[in-house]
Scaffold this motif. Sequence first.
Motif, PDB file in Angstrom:
ATOM      1  N   ASN A  44      38.127  35.521  64.438  1.00 46.34           N
ATOM      2  CA  ASN A  44      39.130  35.612  63.384  1.00 46.34           C
ATOM      3  C   ASN A  44      39.661  37.039  63.302  1.00 46.34           C
ATOM      4  N   GLU A  45      40.690  37.213  62.477  1.00 48.07           N
ATOM      5  CA  GLU A  45      41.391  38.494  62.417  1.00 48.07           C
ATOM      6  C   GLU A  45      40.442  39.676  62.152  1.00 48.07           C
ATOM      7  N   HIS A  46      39.415  39.441  61.333  1.00 47.69           N
ATOM      8  CA  HIS A  46      38.526  40.547  60.981  1.00 47.69           C
ATOM      9  C   HIS A  46      37.610  40.943  62.127  1.00 47.69           C
ATOM     10  N   GLN A  47      37.228  39.955  62.901  1.00 47.04           N
ATOM     11  CA  GLN A  47      36.189  40.224  63.894  1.00 47.04           C
ATOM     12  C   GLN A  47      36.705  40.349  65.310  1.00 47.04           C
ATOM     13  N   VAL A  48      37.979  39.987  65.503  1.00 47.33           N
ATOM     14  CA  VAL A  48      38.447  39.864  66.885  1.00 47.33           C
ATOM     15  C   VAL A  48      38.241  41.140  67.682  1.00 47.33           C
ATOM     16  N   GLU A  49      38.570  42.273  67.089  1.00 41.34           N
ATOM     17  CA  GLU A  49      38.506  43.501  67.869  1.00 41.34           C
ATOM     18  C   GLU A  49      37.075  43.819  68.320  1.00 41.34           C
ATOM     19  N   ASN A  50      36.153  43.688  67.366  1.00 42.39           N
ATOM     20  CA  ASN A  50      34.742  43.939  67.686  1.00 42.39           C
ATOM     21  C   ASN A  50      34.221  42.984  68.737  1.00 42.39           C
ATOM     22  N   GLU A  51      34.597  41.732  68.576  1.00 46.94           N
ATOM     23  CA  GLU A  51      34.051  40.722  69.488  1.00 46.94           C
ATOM     24  C   GLU A  51      34.579  40.922  70.899  1.00 46.94           C
ATOM     25  N   TRP A  72      41.814  47.231  77.650  1.00 50.06           N
ATOM     26  CA  TRP A  72      41.777  45.760  77.685  1.00 50.06           C
ATOM     27  C   TRP A  72      41.460  45.182  76.310  1.00 50.06           C
ATOM     28  N   THR A  73      40.648  45.900  75.548  1.00 49.93           N
ATOM     29  CA  THR A  73      40.343  45.411  74.204  1.00 49.93           C
ATOM     30  C   THR A  73      41.632  45.289  73.397  1.00 49.93           C
ATOM     31  N   GLU A  74      42.430  46.348  73.427  1.00 51.61           N
ATOM     32  CA  GLU A  74      43.696  46.304  72.669  1.00 51.61           C
ATOM     33  C   GLU A  74      44.595  45.178  73.169  1.00 51.61           C
ATOM     34  N   ILE A  75      44.613  45.033  74.493  1.00 54.16           N
ATOM     35  CA  ILE A  75      45.472  43.993  75.069  1.00 54.16           C
ATOM     36  C   ILE A  75      45.013  42.601  74.629  1.00 54.16           C
ATOM     37  N   PHE A  76      43.708  42.358  74.699  1.00 57.62           N
ATOM     38  CA  PHE A  76      43.243  41.016  74.342  1.00 57.62           C
ATOM     39  C   PHE A  76      43.348  40.736  72.850  1.00 57.62           C
ATOM     40  N   VAL A  77      43.247  41.776  72.038  1.00 55.61           N
ATOM     41  CA  VAL A  77      43.460  41.557  70.602  1.00 55.61           C
ATOM     42  C   VAL A  77      44.923  41.144  70.375  1.00 55.61           C
ATOM     43  N   GLY A  78      45.846  41.841  71.067  1.00 56.88           N
ATOM     44  CA  GLY A  78      47.260  41.481  70.968  1.00 56.88           C
ATOM     45  C   GLY A  78      47.507  40.067  71.472  1.00 56.88           C
ATOM     46  N   TYR A  79      46.824  39.731  72.549  1.00 54.40           N
ATOM     47  CA  TYR A  79      46.956  38.390  73.117  1.00 54.40           C
ATOM     48  C   TYR A  79      46.443  37.331  72.133  1.00 54.40           C
ATOM     49  N   TRP A  80      45.312  37.636  71.519  1.00 56.28           N
ATOM     50  CA  TRP A  80      44.714  36.690  70.561  1.00 56.28           C
ATOM     51  C   TRP A  80      45.689  36.433  69.397  1.00 56.28           C
TER      52      TRP A  80
END
Lengths: 464, 88
Positions: A44-51, A72-80
């Motif tokens: 979910n929005e709160h946990q996505v970056e950490n996960e 890649w973390t930033e990219i996948f958060v944007g993708y999510w």
Amino acid sequence: MQVALEPFLRAHAAQQGWGIADALSPIAPHDNPGRLYEFYRSTNEHQVENEVRNALKYNNNSRLAPKEAAAWTEIFVGYWRAIGEILRAEEASNQGRLRDRQLVDVYEAWKELTNQIVRQISNGNLPPWSLICMYHTANYLRMFAIKADEQLAKVKSNVAFSSGFQDDIVSTVARNEKLEETARILNKMFSLCLGDRNPDMGSSRKWGTYYMANLQFKTYFKLKNISLSRNIVRTIAVQTDLPPFEQFPTAHRVTYKYYVGVIAFLQEDYSKAETCLTEAWDHCLPESTRNQELILTYLIPCRLITKHNIPSQTLLSSYPHLQRIFGPLVTCIKSGDLSGFDNALAAAEDEFVKRRIYLTLERGRDIALRNLLRKVFLAGGYEELKEGQTEANRVRKTRIPLAHFATAFRMGTGGEGSGQSLEDDEVECMLANMIYKGLMKGYISREYQMVVLNKKGAFPGTGV
Amino acid sequence: MSAQGTSTSTTKAAASDNKNGEPATEQKPAAPLEEDDEFEDFPLEDWPEEESQLPGGNAHLWEESWDDDDTNEEFAVQLREELKKLQK
């Protein structure tokens, strides 16, 4: 999340750019239609970056340097987040209650992702083989922009309708806002590829130049801004440090040649257009028939002008659509049937105008006329044999009364629906034109009301 | 789908199974893209020279725009008739 990023990590370990592009696709794979949904629901929005960060950090497939892992973390958060918008829009659309700006939201979210990728690539945080995921993301951005603009236009026209405005007032408002914005992003990517100073060609972004140029062409054509397309061609033409053209992937080259050919065609540089389109044709993938059809749509009018050539039945028969629009025209050109030509041109006018080939095809009428006049010449027969002459070197009658041409012309246009009848003076004028254009060699003798044709090559290039 | 030459250059990789990706979200209204002259994405990124050739090759694709002269007799007769009418 660990499971969801599994394909990415595998592709990364194998250094497969296309595998990464797949992992960042807005479309679920055929063999796993639930992939996007599962991926979105896994956090979910709160946990996505950490996960995402943890999943990238603690995996058994690929070792990522901290800087790259952060990228890649930033990219996948944007993708999510983008996937979230896509799924919401999909669901709303299925239930028939798509909000007014919902497709704009999809576009905006995808734009964030795209910009993120561009940023990470230009900062040098990603390996060079991941460039391919930039292409794919950019290509989807274009598609989302088109959909968003369509929705915006619809909403605007609804509003305008209810408040009593005319349609044409609405159309003056910027209609392609998002696609124009996309064009600017694509331009940034293009410069990013072209301007790479990395001397190692193996890992250079220059390999993306033609791909990005092609995406820009597609966008500018959609925006009907051909002059910006010409700028790209010019920019590439003056580059001295691009790898040799033949070394680029065939798909990039064929697409590029197609667009450069069409741009030359629209500038009426038919010989350049012919060269480029022929090259695109020669290297096109055999199963991509739609692309072959597009190449031929411009190559056929082109060759009519440059070589006075027409497509053979064999060629046309493979493309039913081209057969339908060009078939009748070609038959009439060949037989010198002027009324038939006019009718065939009128019958497919909408299509020809839309493809911007109408005016070029119209010039094919000269060829039809040339063929009609040529027939008059042939029908005139031969001079009487003189002494010492044989059948083999006899000469055709080259002095032909104007009246013969006038009559043939009236036969040629006498068909139904033509409504054309020409004065003798007009016929003479037309003949003068044919001589001027080099389609017929000779002169008009007004005194004798005769056309005197060259003994050799009265109709250049046609064997007589 | 095969991945060709993924090693040397960054671009020499086969495309994914992206089938000219119309995003799945908006498949409802038929895409008007078919309508214009946008070149389609190829399903592959690269293919060898010898696979570019169309079956049958490039022979007999184009022909001269003028008719060969077998119908000419008929036309000559017709033309003469028309000319006769003219002289009356």
